[in-house]
Design an enzyme around this catalytic site. Structure first.
Site, PDB file in Angstrom:
ATOM      1  CG  HIS A 158      -8.661  -2.551  -2.466  1.00 41.56           C
ATOM      2  ND1 HIS A 158      -9.583  -1.896  -3.319  1.00 41.56           N
ATOM      3  CD2 HIS A 158      -8.462  -2.024  -1.370  1.00 41.56           C
ATOM      4  CE1 HIS A 158      -9.919  -0.856  -2.494  1.00 41.56           C
ATOM      5  NE2 HIS A 158      -9.158  -0.983  -1.445  1.00 41.56           N
ATOM      6  CG  MET A 159      -7.955  -9.107   1.626  1.00 37.26           C
ATOM      7  SD  MET A 159      -8.153 -10.928   1.548  1.00 37.26           S
ATOM      8  CE  MET A 159      -6.427 -11.196   1.116  1.00 37.26           C
ATOM      9  CG  HIS A 160      -6.718  -2.907   3.026  1.00 40.86           C
ATOM     10  ND1 HIS A 160      -6.170  -1.494   2.966  1.00 40.86           N
ATOM     11  CD2 HIS A 160      -8.089  -2.609   2.442  1.00 40.86           C
ATOM     12  CE1 HIS A 160      -6.779  -0.749   2.334  1.00 40.86           C
ATOM     13  NE2 HIS A 160      -7.844  -1.146   2.070  1.00 40.86           N
ATOM     14  CD  GLU A 182      -9.619   6.514   0.716  1.00 36.17           C
ATOM     15  OE1 GLU A 182      -8.515   6.340   0.094  1.00 36.17           O
ATOM     16  OE2 GLU A 182      -9.318   6.870   1.837  1.00 36.17           O
ATOM     17  CB  VAL A 183      -9.075   2.287  -5.131  1.00 31.97           C
ATOM     18  CG1 VAL A 183      -8.750   1.738  -6.209  1.00 31.97           C
ATOM     19  CG2 VAL A 183      -7.955   3.311  -4.466  1.00 31.97           C
ATOM     20  CG  ASP A 201      -2.107   0.905   1.182  1.00 29.61           C
ATOM     21  OD1 ASP A 201      -3.216   0.559   0.929  1.00 29.61           O
ATOM     22  OD2 ASP A 201      -1.734   2.253   1.337  1.00 29.61           O
ATOM     23  CB  ILE A 202       0.792   4.438  -2.082  1.00 27.97           C
ATOM     24  CG1 ILE A 202       1.802   5.158  -2.800  1.00 27.97           C
ATOM     25  CG2 ILE A 202      -0.485   4.995  -1.609  1.00 27.97           C
ATOM     26  CD1 ILE A 202       1.631   5.659  -4.134  1.00 27.97           C
ATOM     27  CG  ASN A 238     -12.139  -0.685   3.830  1.00 28.47           C
ATOM     28  OD1 ASN A 238     -12.823  -1.217   4.873  1.00 28.47           O
ATOM     29  ND2 ASN A 238     -11.181  -0.060   3.580  1.00 28.47           N
TER      30      ASN A 238
END
Ligand code: 5GP
Ligand code: ZN
Length: 119
Positions: free
Chosen positions: A101-103, A96-97, A32-33, A88
């Site tokens: 995606h899985m954090h 947000e995106v 993650d950025i 999320n």
């Protein structure tokens, strides 16, 4: 399959750089950025799926693989004592995106509580 304007599709296509830690036919994983823990990377399907609301039977293989590789990648990234996975979804989930995606978040130190209650 691919959304020309989606930032994560651009990472899949290699048009935007990312610190990739996994890449196969169905999924990629990258750091993650803006990391929110010592270990914080994202695992995403290569196919564009905006949210989990949009997921269907055709995404089962990629979504399953995202879970199946998380542990190995977390361990390799330095989270050997546990980690948390978060997906999320939508405005309530603070997505947000809009590409699923899985954090994967990990220590070494224990993470905070899962949710902080809004005041
Ligand atoms: P969300 O709130 O949608 O679940 O989380 C989106 C995540 O994507 C955030 O943690 C954010 O830091 C990360 N992110 C957004 N843009 C980029 C990018 O261009 N590269 C990387 N590596 N991560 C990104
Ligand atoms: Zn996308």
């Amino acid at each position: 399959m691919n959304d020309p304007n989606c930032i994560f599709c651009k990472i899949v296509r290699g048009e935007i750089p990312a610190k990739k830690i996994h890449d196969d036919a169905e999924v990629i994983a990258f750091h993650d950025i803006r990391p929110q823990a010592p270990v914080h990377f994202l695992v995403i399907p290569k196919a564009h799926v905006a949210t989990l609301y949009d997921a269907g039977p055709e995404h089962v293989a990629a979504l399953g693989k995202m879970l199946a590789i998380a542990g190995r990648l977390a361990r390799e990234a330095g989270a050997a004592e546990g980690f948390r996975t978060i997906i999320n979804t939508g405005p309530v989930g603070h997505q947000e995106v809009y590409h699923v995606h899985m954090h994967v978040l990990g220590g070494p130190d224990p993470l905070g509580p899962m949710l902080s209650r809004k005041r």
